[in-house]
Every structure is written in structure tokens, then in C-alpha cells.
Design a protein around this motif. Structure first.
Motif, PDB file in Angstrom:
ATOM      1  N   UNK A 146      33.331  42.094  48.966  1.00 33.90           N
ATOM      2  CA  UNK A 146      33.063  43.136  47.984  1.00 33.90           C
ATOM      3  C   UNK A 146      34.249  43.807  47.347  1.00 33.90           C
ATOM      4  N   UNK A 147      35.497  43.476  47.754  1.00 33.95           N
ATOM      5  CA  UNK A 147      36.646  44.179  47.183  1.00 33.95           C
ATOM      6  C   UNK A 147      36.735  43.995  45.669  1.00 33.95           C
ATOM      7  N   UNK A 148      36.415  42.768  45.168  1.00 36.53           N
ATOM      8  CA  UNK A 148      36.507  42.524  43.738  1.00 36.53           C
ATOM      9  C   UNK A 148      35.471  43.354  42.971  1.00 36.53           C
ATOM     10  N   UNK A 149      34.253  43.437  43.494  1.00 37.64           N
ATOM     11  CA  UNK A 149      33.211  44.221  42.818  1.00 37.64           C
ATOM     12  C   UNK A 149      33.603  45.691  42.759  1.00 37.64           C
ATOM     13  N   UNK A 150      34.144  46.221  43.850  1.00 39.27           N
ATOM     14  CA  UNK A 150      34.568  47.619  43.849  1.00 39.27           C
ATOM     15  C   UNK A 150      35.792  47.824  42.952  1.00 39.27           C
ATOM     16  N   UNK A 151      36.654  46.804  42.825  1.00 40.77           N
ATOM     17  CA  UNK A 151      37.777  46.892  41.887  1.00 40.77           C
ATOM     18  C   UNK A 151      37.256  47.050  40.462  1.00 40.77           C
ATOM     19  N   UNK A 152      36.195  46.277  40.116  1.00 39.54           N
ATOM     20  CA  UNK A 152      35.591  46.405  38.785  1.00 39.54           C
ATOM     21  C   UNK A 152      35.004  47.795  38.579  1.00 39.54           C
ATOM     22  N   UNK A 153      34.348  48.338  39.609  1.00 43.70           N
ATOM     23  CA  UNK A 153      33.768  49.676  39.491  1.00 43.70           C
ATOM     24  C   UNK A 153      34.856  50.716  39.253  1.00 43.70           C
ATOM     25  N   UNK A 154      35.970  50.600  39.972  1.00 44.90           N
ATOM     26  CA  UNK A 154      37.087  51.545  39.788  1.00 44.90           C
ATOM     27  C   UNK A 154      37.665  51.397  38.392  1.00 44.90           C
ATOM     28  N   UNK A 155      37.827  50.141  37.916  1.00 43.41           N
ATOM     29  CA  UNK A 155      38.416  49.908  36.600  1.00 43.41           C
ATOM     30  C   UNK A 155      37.575  50.560  35.501  1.00 43.41           C
ATOM     31  N   UNK A 156      36.249  50.363  35.537  1.00 42.81           N
ATOM     32  CA  UNK A 156      35.398  50.961  34.506  1.00 42.81           C
ATOM     33  C   UNK A 156      35.331  52.483  34.650  1.00 42.81           C
ATOM     34  N   UNK A 157      35.355  52.994  35.873  1.00 42.87           N
ATOM     35  CA  UNK A 157      35.324  54.447  36.065  1.00 42.87           C
ATOM     36  C   UNK A 157      36.584  55.091  35.509  1.00 42.87           C
ATOM     37  N   UNK A 158      37.725  54.417  35.665  1.00 43.65           N
ATOM     38  CA  UNK A 158      38.969  54.956  35.116  1.00 43.65           C
ATOM     39  C   UNK A 158      38.968  54.898  33.586  1.00 43.65           C
ATOM     40  N   UNK A 159      38.338  53.845  33.010  1.00 44.90           N
ATOM     41  CA  UNK A 159      38.341  53.699  31.556  1.00 44.90           C
ATOM     42  C   UNK A 159      37.325  54.612  30.878  1.00 44.90           C
ATOM     43  N   UNK A 160      36.133  54.743  31.473  1.00 50.28           N
ATOM     44  CA  UNK A 160      35.056  55.515  30.844  1.00 50.28           C
ATOM     45  C   UNK A 160      34.891  56.914  31.409  1.00 50.28           C
ATOM     46  N   UNK A 161      35.449  57.157  32.591  1.00 49.94           N
ATOM     47  CA  UNK A 161      35.120  58.375  33.312  1.00 49.94           C
ATOM     48  C   UNK A 161      33.969  58.092  34.266  1.00 49.94           C
ATOM     49  N   UNK A 162      33.941  58.793  35.377  1.00 54.44           N
ATOM     50  CA  UNK A 162      32.950  58.501  36.410  1.00 54.44           C
ATOM     51  C   UNK A 162      31.533  58.734  35.898  1.00 54.44           C
ATOM     52  N   UNK A 163      31.287  59.827  35.191  1.00 47.36           N
ATOM     53  CA  UNK A 163      29.928  60.148  34.745  1.00 47.36           C
ATOM     54  C   UNK A 163      29.381  59.099  33.784  1.00 47.36           C
TER      55      UNK A 163
END
Length: 656
Positions: A153-170
């Protein structure tokens, strides 16, 4: 990625052994394949193929699409570990020992993964691909991402972090949905937990780690709100239907382990899964050089590709259209046109346009004129001059092919745009022959299938939505089952802890009573010590008063000849204060009495335990007057070896 014998996650498998040349082996009795035949650059080991078929039928893991060199080597390693002499022996072991399946899969599926592995590639995705992806997406639209072969799951969580940093968590919570799939159920259980040691998160800065992970003892757990946007599920990319309408598909260093046929099927599935303009992120060991017509290379070094908006159709052999006949032949052509028009009108259905053998329009029926904006003035014009010849589809090459092959050709659901409206037509190109079998014309018929096509597209979309909903529901059910088990385990742990706490509480109450009893004893002892201290103070004051009242000089020495007491008479006699002599060696004191003359008297007194003396010693008192000092030595304590010296001026004593 974590396909069988493939990489573990969005990074890669351990590829050390794959990078070395495959050793040449001979058939041995231990391997004993039933038959070996050539197949491309590899050999077909019949025993291995039968074993793979058994594994597929028994456990649903289809390894037949994977490269035999690596797969066979890893299976033989497991056979060597358990002492199997051949594939048949190992198959017998698998049939009797179901636990061996797990050991075999763990040998084949070697997981090597971490968060944001290959930082340069991820930096390119964040810097160039992600901004363009967000720009192309409709505002507030859902962004769909697939991590194929996610392993732990590290890659999937990396994608989640990448999009959260780009769009904001909300905004990421509202828009981004990440599907993470793998064939390894054990790896998926670890991925769903999202719990990793600090070593797996070394690629993250301390700020990002604390922002997206919560520390639990020595491990870190991915934050729950973003975790709910990552959907884990079992999926075999060689067999199962792909997830559709994706904006980004990440599958790194998995294709390299498949044979050519399996790779082609997987790439076809990936092409179907991606939206037009969607991005494909592969591993460093993989390329799509043969699919340049379907995938545009964004960055070859980092293996980032983009889906092309369409797919090229190979051209057919064409027969060029002939030009308009000369003016001198118009009369003959007119007669021929009338005859052909009668034949075509009888055969046409729906919107229809007819051409003669020279490519001139000889008939346009009423429906075709209304549908495509044609008129009677277009009759007699070369068909290639009409917009209809290339829109809604390229008809000139189809007409040439139909005449060349002398058979009808069909195009289904050709798209035609009129302003904001979209129409779909089924087109039939039908060559028409004379009664003698000679081709004389071509009839092009158009059937409006807009409604049917739209309904099919809607059914397809609904089916995809249902599949997606089913996948999400299945994943949610699995998560609920896991949560149920965790809650049950937590309840049992809490009950055990409660019992331990109750036992500890009873022990603490007992200890408290013991401490209270001990405290009372200590208070009693403290009172006794206080009384004894008072008695000792009174005895000390009494003794000091007695010693001070003696006019003669009294000195008490310890066993090591250090001064312990020096009374007032000694101060008056020799002029030294008590604080100047206490604790010092008696024989090192400098006063009017020659102490060396007492070195025999004192040991004699200590040895005999009786009083010695008096001894008269010439001395000088505190005022410098020569006196005769009488010294008497008495034992002070038989056990400690101390003595008491009584010193007195003989003349002064007589005067008294």
C-alpha cells in the motif's frame, strides 16, 4: 507491483536475479519434464506447465502468462527447500499440504516497496503531470486513480499524499478516489491497515510524515480521513476487467515479468481503462515503443505516457475515383444516369446517395437531402467534392474498397456533429451491378442510430458505474469485516485489561494497608528516637559540664591519636582553643608540652588497659612560663583503644 513474480508495489520487485543472464540448464532426473519443445526464445517445460495449470484450477492464480525463466526458477527454489524431486512430487505435496501454497506464493511474490520510491519519477509526476491533469479535469469533477499491484500500500498512500498536497486535504477528500489492487491477499491486509515502521517512511520529510501519519508506538498509521478515499481490493490484471474512466494509472515494473501475449492484453486493458488524455505511469524497466499510436510519451526516461485521443485504422488498398466525363459524352451519360437511378431507387433504404462508376453523384433521395443539407443541384457533382464524402466518416476509401472487393461494407455508429448536437449513423456501402454482373454504380445508405447508440453508451456507463459500485461495496464489506474483527479483538483485550486492572487495584489496596501499618510503626520509632535524642542531649550536656568544670587539662584521644575532646582547663593551660585541635593528630600539635615524651606512656596504657603515670614533663604554659606538667594516662574505651590525658601544673596544684 505485486503480480505473481512481479514487483511489489508502485515501485518494483527485487530484480537482482532477473538482471543476470538466465543460466543454461540440462534436463535432469530431478526435474524430469514430460516434454520440452521450442517456443520462441524459451522452452516449454511440460511438467511446469501442468503444475501451473493445477495451481490455476486449485487456487485461482493464473501464472500461465508470466515469463517461464523467472517463474520456473522460483518454483524450483521452493521445491528444493521442501525436498521435492520433481514437479509431480511437488504437486502431490500441494494437494496434501494446503499451507505449502502460502509458502510458494510468498516465494514468488517478493515485495520491495517504500513511500515515494524513485523520487525523480515522482517529482516529475508532481511537477508536470499532476498540474496538467488537474487543468484538464472539469471543476468539482471526480478524479479517478488506479494503483495496479499495490502490494503493502505504500504507492497508493503516496498518491493520496501527492493529491492532498496539490489540492488541499478537504478538496482531495471530495474529489480524489484511488483504487489500489493486488493479487496477494496478505499484502492487501497489510495495505488496508496502513501501518508502517519508520524505515518505510524515510523518503518523507518529518513535516509530511507528521501531517499524514499518526505515531503508534514504534509504527506510523496513515490518517483515517484520507485512508477512506483509498479502496483496496483483489484484482488480477491478466484476467479481471479493468477499472474504467481513469485519469491516472500507475503500474510500475510489472509488465517486464509477463510474456509478449500477456503484455499485449494488459496494455489493451490499460488503454480501455484510461480516459482520453489520461496518464500511464510505468516502471523504469518497461516501455511502450510499439504503442506510440495509442500512447504519447511524456517522459521516456521516467516512463510517463498519455493516452492518445483515438486509434489509427490501417488503410485499405484504394482505387482512385475517376474524373467527370468529357462534355461530348454528356448525352450518353444522361441516358445511363437515368437507368442507374431507377435501379438504385428500388434498392435504397433511409437516407441514400448513389454514385456511378466514375464517382459522380447520380441520385440523392429526399431523406438524404433533408439529413445532410444536400439539394438536387448536387446531382452530377463529383462525390469527393461533397462534405458528405469525409464526414461523418471517410467514405471515399470505403467506396474504393467496396468496388475493389465487390462486396458491401458497413460502418457502425459513425459520429457526426452538427453544432452542439451529435448524431450517429450506421453506413452501408453497397456496390451495384448490371444484369450482366458488371459493376455500374455504388449506393451509400445511412441509418440514423443516434438514439440506440446513446442508449448503448448509457447502458455501458451504467454498467461501469455498477461495476465500480460493486467493487466499492466489496471493498467496504471487506473493510467492515476487518473492522469487526479488530473491534472484537479490542473488546477482548479491554476485558483482559479490565481484569488485570481490578487485580492490580486489589494489590494496591493491600499495599496501601501495609504502608499505613508501616507508617504507624515508623511514627512510633520516631517518637522513641526523639526521646532518646533528648536523653543523649542531656547526657552530652552533663558530660561537657563535668569535663569543663575540671581545672586540670583533660584531653581525649582516639585510637589513631586524634584529638576528640579538649576541655577548658587545657585551653587555660596551653592557650589552644578546642576548634584548633579537634580532629588533629595529638603528636602533630604545636604547644608548650613536648608530646614525644608521651609516645611510650600512651601505648603502655592502651596495652595494659590500666592507668599509667603520673609522668612529670618540663613544659611551657600559655603565658610562656616554665612549668612541671604532671601527665596521667587513663584508658578511655577498651574496644576503641582511646585514652584520656590528665595534665596539671604541679606547682599550681600545690598552691591550691
Amino acid at each position: 507491483m505485486n503480480e505473481p513474480s512481479g514487483p511489489a508495489d508502485g515501485t518494483e520487485k527485487s530484480t537482482g536475479e532477473e538482471q543476470s543472464p538466465e543460466p543454461t540448464t540440462e534436463q535432469t532426473p530431478e526435474q524430469a519434464p514430460a516434454r520440452r519443445t521450442g517456443r520462441g526464445s524459451e522452452t516449454v517445460d511440460q511438467g511446469l506447465e501442468e503444475l501451473l495449470g493445477f495451481i490455476r484450477d486449485a487456487r485461482g492464480f493464473d501464472f500461465t502468462g508470466y515469463k517461464r525463466s523467472t517463474l520456473g526458477r522460483r518454483i524450483r527454489k521452493r521445491m528444493s527447500d521442501v525436498g521435492a524431486q520433481g514437479y509431480e512430487d511437488y504437486r502431490d505435496l500441494l494437494e496434501t499440504d494446503t499451507v505449502e501454497f502460502r509458502a510458494l506464493f510468498n516465494t514468488i511474490l517478493i515485495n520491495v516497496t517504500s513511500v515515494f520510491r524513485d523520487p525523480d519519477a515522482w517529482d516529475l509526476i508532481q511537477r508536470e503531470v499532476l498540474p496538467q491533469l488537474l487543468t484538464d479535469a472539469e471543476p468539482e469533477s471526480e478524479i479517478r486513480v488506479w494503483s495496479a499491484g499495490c502490494s503493502s500500500g505504500e504507492e497508493a498512500y503516496s498518491l493520496a499524499i501527492m493529491f492532498a498536497e496539490a489540492l488541499g486535504v478537504d478538496e482531495s477528500l471530495n474529489r480524489v478516489k484511488i483504487y489500489a489492487t493486488d493479487v496477494d491477499e496478505e499484502a492487501l491486509r497489510d495495505a488496508r491497515a496502513g501501518r508502517y515502521p519508520a524505515k518505510n517512511l524515510e523518503a518523507l520529510s518529518g513535516e509530511l510524515r507528521d501531517k499524514y501519519f499518526e505515531r503508534h508506538d514504534t509504527h506510523y498509521v496513515f490518517r483515517p480521513d484520507l485512508r477512506r478515499r483509498v479502496i483496496f481490493g483483489r484484482h488480477d490484471i491478466t484476467r479481471d476487467a479493468p477499472i474504467s474512466r481513469l485519469d491516472l494509472l500507475v503500474c510500475r515494473n510489472t509488465l517486464m515479468y509477463f510474456n509478449v501475449e500477456a503484455q499485449t492484453q494488459i496494455v489493451d486493458r490499460f488503454h480501455f481503462a484510461l480516459r482520453e488524455g489520461g496518464y500511464l505511469f510505468l516502471g523504469k524497466a518497461e516501455m511502450l515503443l510499439s504503442d506510440s499510436d495509442r500512447f504519447e510519451a511524456i517522459n521516456i526516461r521516467q516512463r510517463v505516457f498519455r493516452r492518445q485521443p483515438g486509434h489509427n485504422i490501417p488503410p485499405y488498398p484504394s482505387v482512385p475515383l475517376k474524373m467527370r466525363p468529357s462534355v461530348g459524352a454528356e448525352a450518353q451519360a444522361l441516358t445511363r444516369t437515368r437507368h442507374l437511378r431507377d435501379l438504385i431507387l428500388d434498392a435504397s433504404q433511409g437516407a441514400s446517395v448513389a454514385l456511378d462508376q466514375d464517382g459522380l453523384v447520380v441520385m440523392i433521395n429526399n431523406e438524404a437531402r433533408a439529413q445532410f443539407g444536400l439539394s438536387v443541384h448536387d446531382v452530377g457533382r463529383p462525390f469527393q467534392d461533397l462534405e458528405l464524402s469525409y464526414r461523418p466518416t471517410e467514405l471515399r476509401s470505403l467506396i474504393d474498397q467496396s468496388n475493389y472487393e465487390r462486396r458491401p461494407l458497413r460502418v457502425n455508429a459513425a459520429e457526426r456533429r452538427v453544432g452542439n448536437e451529435v448524431q450517429y449513423f450506421d453506413i452501408v456501402v453497397q456496390p451495384i451491378s448490371s444484369s450482366h454482373g458488371v459493376p455500374v454504380a455504388t449506393n451509400v445508405m445511412f441509418t440514423d442510430v443516434t438514439v440506440a447508440t446513446q442508449l448503448k453508451a448509457e447502458v455501458k456507463r451504467v454498467r461501469e458505474d455498477l461495476e465500480t459500485a460493486y467493487e466499492e461495496l466489496q471493498s467496504t464489506n471487506e473493510e467492515l469485516e476487518t473492522t469487526n474483527e479488530e473491534l472484537q479483538s479490542s473488546i477482548e483485550e479491554l476485558e483482559t485489561t479490565n481484569e488485570e486492572l481490578q487485580s492490580t487495584n486489589e494489590e494496591l489496596e493491600t499495599t496501601n494497608e501495609e504502608l499505613q501499618s508501616g507508617n504507624e510503626e515508623l511514627e512510633t520509632m520516631n517518637d522513641e528516637l526523639r526521646l532518646r535524642s533528648t536523653d543523649l542531649d542531656e547526657a552530652r550536656a552533663f558530660l561537657e559540664g563535668v569535663v569543663s568544670s575540671i581545672a586540670a587539662g583533660v584531653v581525649v584521644l582516639s585510637a589513631d591519636m586524634r584529638t576528640r575532646s579538649w576541655n577548658r582547663g587545657a585551653v587555660e593551660l596551653w592557650g589552644l582553643r578546642a576548634d584548633e585541635v579537634l580532629g588533629k593528630n595529638f603528636f602533630s600539635l604545636d604547644f608548650g608540652l613536648p608530646t614525644d615524651k608521651l609516645r611510650e606512656l600512651i601505648p603502655e596504657c592502651v596495652a595494659s588497659g590500666k592507668r599509667s603515670g603520673p609522668v612529670v614533663i618540663p613544659a611551657v604554659n600559655r603565658i610562656g612560663r616554665h612549668i612541671d606538667c604532671s601527665v596521667i594516662c587513663s584508658p578511655f574505651d577498651a574496644h576503641s583503644g582511646g585514652v584520656v590525658l590528665l595534665m596539671e601544673d604541679i606547682k599550681a596544684g600545690r598552691g591550691k
